[in-house]
Design a protein around this motif. Structure first.
Motif, PDB file in Angstrom:
ATOM      1  N   TYR A  25       0.903  -1.180   0.011  1.00 57.70           N
ATOM      2  CA  TYR A  25       0.191  -0.092   0.375  1.00 57.70           C
ATOM      3  C   TYR A  25       1.201   1.594  -0.069  1.00 57.70           C
ATOM      4  CZ  TYR A  25      -3.842   3.378   1.513  1.00 57.70           C
ATOM      5  OH  TYR A  25      -3.872   4.869   1.138  1.00 57.70           O
ATOM      6  N   ARG A  26       1.904   1.260   1.179  1.00 62.24           N
ATOM      7  CA  ARG A  26       2.421   2.609   0.654  1.00 62.24           C
ATOM      8  C   ARG A  26       3.135   2.832  -0.523  1.00 62.24           C
ATOM      9  NH1 ARG A  26       5.518   3.943   7.411  1.00 62.24           N
ATOM     10  NH2 ARG A  26       3.708   3.100   7.794  1.00 62.24           N
ATOM     11  N   ASP A  28       2.141   1.521  -3.546  1.00 55.36           N
ATOM     12  CA  ASP A  28       1.302   2.262  -4.548  1.00 55.36           C
ATOM     13  C   ASP A  28       0.705   3.344  -4.070  1.00 55.36           C
ATOM     14  OD1 ASP A  28       2.174   0.547  -6.091  1.00 55.36           O
ATOM     15  OD2 ASP A  28       0.383  -0.831  -5.539  1.00 55.36           O
ATOM     16  N   LEU A  29       0.798   4.351  -2.922  1.00 59.18           N
ATOM     17  CA  LEU A  29       0.185   5.536  -2.734  1.00 59.18           C
ATOM     18  C   LEU A  29       0.148   6.782  -3.531  1.00 59.18           C
ATOM     19  CD1 LEU A  29      -1.576   6.425   0.287  1.00 59.18           C
ATOM     20  CD2 LEU A  29       1.010   7.424   1.502  1.00 59.18           C
ATOM     21  N   LYS A  30       1.127   6.869  -4.145  1.00 55.80           N
ATOM     22  CA  LYS A  30       1.085   7.822  -5.456  1.00 55.80           C
ATOM     23  C   LYS A  30      -0.159   7.830  -5.827  1.00 55.80           C
ATOM     24  CE  LYS A  30       4.722  10.557  -7.199  1.00 55.80           C
ATOM     25  NZ  LYS A  30       6.405  10.545  -7.511  1.00 55.80           N
ATOM     26  N   HIS A  32      -2.067   5.611  -5.848  1.00 56.63           N
ATOM     27  CA  HIS A  32      -3.788   5.994  -5.224  1.00 56.63           C
ATOM     28  C   HIS A  32      -3.734   7.082  -5.055  1.00 56.63           C
ATOM     29  CE1 HIS A  32      -3.825   1.849  -4.989  1.00 56.63           C
ATOM     30  NE2 HIS A  32      -2.940   1.715  -3.498  1.00 56.63           N
ATOM     31  N   ARG A  33      -3.208   7.853  -4.547  1.00 57.89           N
ATOM     32  CA  ARG A  33      -3.661   9.298  -4.745  1.00 57.89           C
ATOM     33  C   ARG A  33      -4.233  10.175  -6.612  1.00 57.89           C
ATOM     34  NH1 ARG A  33       0.490  11.451  -0.361  1.00 57.89           N
ATOM     35  NH2 ARG A  33      -0.261  10.498   1.014  1.00 57.89           N
ATOM     36  N   PHE A  34      -3.483   9.491  -6.621  1.00 60.74           N
ATOM     37  CA  PHE A  34      -3.576  10.116  -8.170  1.00 60.74           C
ATOM     38  C   PHE A  34      -5.065   9.713  -9.077  1.00 60.74           C
ATOM     39  CE2 PHE A  34      -3.266   9.774 -13.360  1.00 60.74           C
ATOM     40  CZ  PHE A  34      -2.991  11.572 -13.206  1.00 60.74           C
ATOM     41  N   TYR A  36      -7.575   7.842  -7.849  1.00 59.64           N
ATOM     42  CA  TYR A  36      -8.854   7.681  -6.875  1.00 59.64           C
ATOM     43  C   TYR A  36      -8.757   9.096  -6.337  1.00 59.64           C
ATOM     44  CZ  TYR A  36      -7.908   2.563  -7.477  1.00 59.64           C
ATOM     45  OH  TYR A  36      -8.176   1.385  -7.596  1.00 59.64           O
ATOM     46  N   LYS A  37      -8.492   9.807  -7.251  1.00 62.12           N
ATOM     47  CA  LYS A  37      -9.079  11.554  -6.465  1.00 62.12           C
ATOM     48  C   LYS A  37     -10.576  11.897  -6.338  1.00 62.12           C
ATOM     49  CE  LYS A  37      -6.353  14.447  -8.041  1.00 62.12           C
ATOM     50  NZ  LYS A  37      -5.864  15.148  -8.628  1.00 62.12           N
ATOM     51  N   ASN A  39     -12.785   9.867  -4.685  1.00 61.45           N
ATOM     52  CA  ASN A  39     -13.683   8.571  -3.622  1.00 61.45           C
ATOM     53  C   ASN A  39     -13.812   9.458  -2.287  1.00 61.45           C
ATOM     54  OD1 ASN A  39     -11.232   8.918  -2.465  1.00 61.45           O
ATOM     55  ND2 ASN A  39     -10.515   6.612  -2.804  1.00 61.45           N
TER      56      ASN A  39
END
Length: 62
Positions: A25-26, A28-30, A32-34, A36-37, A39
């Motif tokens: 998760y850490r 892929d965090l960057k 995810h923020r891009f 799944y903005k 959500n």
């Protein structure tokens, strides 16, 4: 119910699984923020929809 070996394996598997999930998760965090903005707006919409359905149910029950 379970043998001692099975319990040790289950505990080790769970700990390693959680550690790998946190690392993934850490990593892929960057991304995810891009991707799944926004959500949280969708989640708020679903919660609001369920709340409205609950209110309609209470209103028509009386």
């Amino acid at each position: 119910m379970f043998s001692q070996g099975q319990l040790i394996f289950a505990i080790c598997f769970f700990v390693v699984f959680v550690i790998i999930m946190i690392i993934s998760y850490r990593r892929d965090l960057k991304m995810h923020r891009f991707f799944y903005k926004g959500n949280l707006k969708v989640l708020a919409g679903f919660i609001l929809f369920i709340f409205i359905l609950f209110l309609i149910k209470i209103f028509f029950k009386r």
